[in-house]
Design a protein around this motif. Structure first.
Motif, mmCIF file in Angstrom:
data_model
loop_
_atom_site.group_PDB
_atom_site.id
_atom_site.type_symbol
_atom_site.label_atom_id
_atom_site.label_comp_id
_atom_site.label_asym_id
_atom_site.label_seq_id
_atom_site.Cartn_x
_atom_site.Cartn_y
_atom_site.Cartn_z
ATOM 1 N N ILE A 162 0.834 -1.207 0.000
ATOM 2 C CA ILE A 162 0.000 0.000 0.000
ATOM 3 C C ILE A 162 0.869 1.259 0.000
ATOM 4 O O ILE A 162 0.452 2.313 -0.456
ATOM 5 C CB ILE A 162 -0.978 -0.055 1.202
ATOM 6 C CG1 ILE A 162 -1.907 -1.259 1.024
ATOM 7 C CG2 ILE A 162 -1.791 1.235 1.309
ATOM 8 C CD1 ILE A 162 -2.776 -1.578 2.218
ATOM 9 N N GLY A 163 2.117 1.123 0.452
ATOM 10 C CA GLY A 163 2.995 2.290 0.513
ATOM 11 C C GLY A 163 3.278 2.929 -0.833
ATOM 12 O O GLY A 163 3.484 4.136 -0.918
ATOM 13 N N THR A 168 -0.294 4.366 -5.757
ATOM 14 C CA THR A 168 0.035 4.936 -7.063
ATOM 15 C C THR A 168 -1.019 4.522 -8.090
ATOM 16 O O THR A 168 -1.511 5.347 -8.866
ATOM 17 C CB THR A 168 1.436 4.474 -7.506
ATOM 18 O OG1 THR A 168 2.382 4.875 -6.515
ATOM 19 C CG2 THR A 168 1.818 5.076 -8.843
ATOM 20 N N GLY A 169 -1.395 3.238 -8.072
ATOM 21 C CA GLY A 169 -2.392 2.750 -9.025
ATOM 22 C C GLY A 169 -3.766 3.343 -8.779
ATOM 23 O O GLY A 169 -4.448 3.794 -9.718
ATOM 24 N N ALA A 172 -3.789 7.013 -9.758
ATOM 25 C CA ALA A 172 -3.834 7.208 -11.212
ATOM 26 C C ALA A 172 -5.239 6.951 -11.744
ATOM 27 O O ALA A 172 -5.752 7.676 -12.601
ATOM 28 C CB ALA A 172 -2.826 6.276 -11.889
ATOM 29 N N ALA A 173 -5.890 5.901 -11.219
ATOM 30 C CA ALA A 173 -7.231 5.550 -11.697
ATOM 31 C C ALA A 173 -8.258 6.606 -11.291
ATOM 32 O O ALA A 173 -9.087 7.034 -12.095
ATOM 33 C CB ALA A 173 -7.630 4.181 -11.146
ATOM 34 N N MET A 174 -8.185 7.041 -10.022
ATOM 35 C CA MET A 174 -9.213 7.950 -9.515
ATOM 36 C C MET A 174 -8.997 9.393 -9.952
ATOM 37 O O MET A 174 -9.949 10.089 -10.310
ATOM 38 C CB MET A 174 -9.252 7.900 -7.979
ATOM 39 C CG MET A 174 -9.794 6.592 -7.439
ATOM 40 S SD MET A 174 -9.756 6.544 -5.632
ATOM 41 C CE MET A 174 -10.846 7.897 -5.213
ATOM 42 N N ILE A 188 -3.283 -2.158 -18.018
ATOM 43 C CA ILE A 188 -2.048 -2.523 -18.705
ATOM 44 C C ILE A 188 -0.890 -2.380 -17.725
ATOM 45 O O ILE A 188 -0.737 -1.329 -17.106
ATOM 46 C CB ILE A 188 -1.817 -1.597 -19.922
ATOM 47 C CG1 ILE A 188 -3.010 -1.708 -20.882
ATOM 48 C CG2 ILE A 188 -0.517 -1.968 -20.625
ATOM 49 C CD1 ILE A 188 -3.048 -0.621 -21.934
ATOM 50 N N GLY A 189 -0.120 -3.419 -17.563
ATOM 51 C CA GLY A 189 1.006 -3.278 -16.647
ATOM 52 C C GLY A 189 1.631 -4.603 -16.324
ATOM 53 O O GLY A 189 1.226 -5.629 -16.845
#
Ligand SMILES: [Zn+2]
Ligand SMILES: [Zn+2]
Length: 189
Positions: A162-163, A168-169, A172-174, A188-189
């Motif tokens: 979670i750190g 980060t994900g 980026a999404a929100m 994608i990743g």
């Protein structure tokens, strides 16, 4: 204690004994329970991102509080915590206006703690703390705002994620892609 030190760009990390000073005012001493390896660590090792060397990398971790410095109120010895590489001073323009991720003082001090010094040393040479986390080590010293208490039931290996990885994900999404519930997305990743 042992830590993985990056002495120079392009070199492997060197696992060796280093000295760790006790926490100063507003700082927390943490025994690292788990640490993740992030692409950003490799960027620093390859010279694609800058850091003041030598440095102890690792900015995605979790652990248990061993000791706290003066003035620390949000955690106590024995608490399990997630470490954050986006701590905030709580007093600068961005912090008081609610945009703590843009904290001026964190940006200015980087791999040093808020007073501009490090707690990591080896033979008289200072070693910096990546993101004020430096969790590729058995123990670390972090600002109080860089460690967040979690429930005892969360495994360290999950908490560490979670750190950086999760936040980060999700961020980026929100906030960048502005995904809303019900939308169909490609990951994608
Ligand atoms: Zn990362
Ligand atoms: Zn700030």
């Amino acid at each position: 204690m042992k830590a993985a030190v990056l002495w120079d760009v392009g070199q492997p990390l060197s696992i060796e004994e280093v000295d760790l000073d006790p926490p100063k005012t507003g700082e927390v001493h943490v025994k690292v329970g788990a640490a993740g390896i992030c692409r950003s660590d490799l960027h620093v090792m390859k010279g694609e991102a800058t850091a003041k060397l030598p440095v102890v990398l690792g900015h995605e971790g979790a652990g248990t509080v061993l000791d706290v410095g003066l003035g620390v109120t949000s955690v106590k010895p024995g608490d399990r915590v997630i470490l954050s590489f986006v701590p905030n001073c709580g007093r600068c323009f961005f912090c008081v206006s609610g945009r703590v991720n843009l904290c001026d003082v964190h940006a200015a001090t980087g791999g040093f703690l808020y007073d501009g010094t490090t707690r990591l040393h080896k033979g008289g040479e200072r070693i910096t703390h990546q993101g004020k986390v430096a969790c590729f080590a058995q123990e670390t010293i972090v600002p109080e705002s860089g460690c967040i208490r979690i429930d005892d039931s969360v495994p360290m290996s999950v908490a560490a994620f979670i750190g950086c990885c999760v936040t980060t994900g999700v961020g980026a999404a929100m906030f960048t892609a502005k995904i809303t519930p019900g939308q169909t997305v490609a990951v994608i990743g």
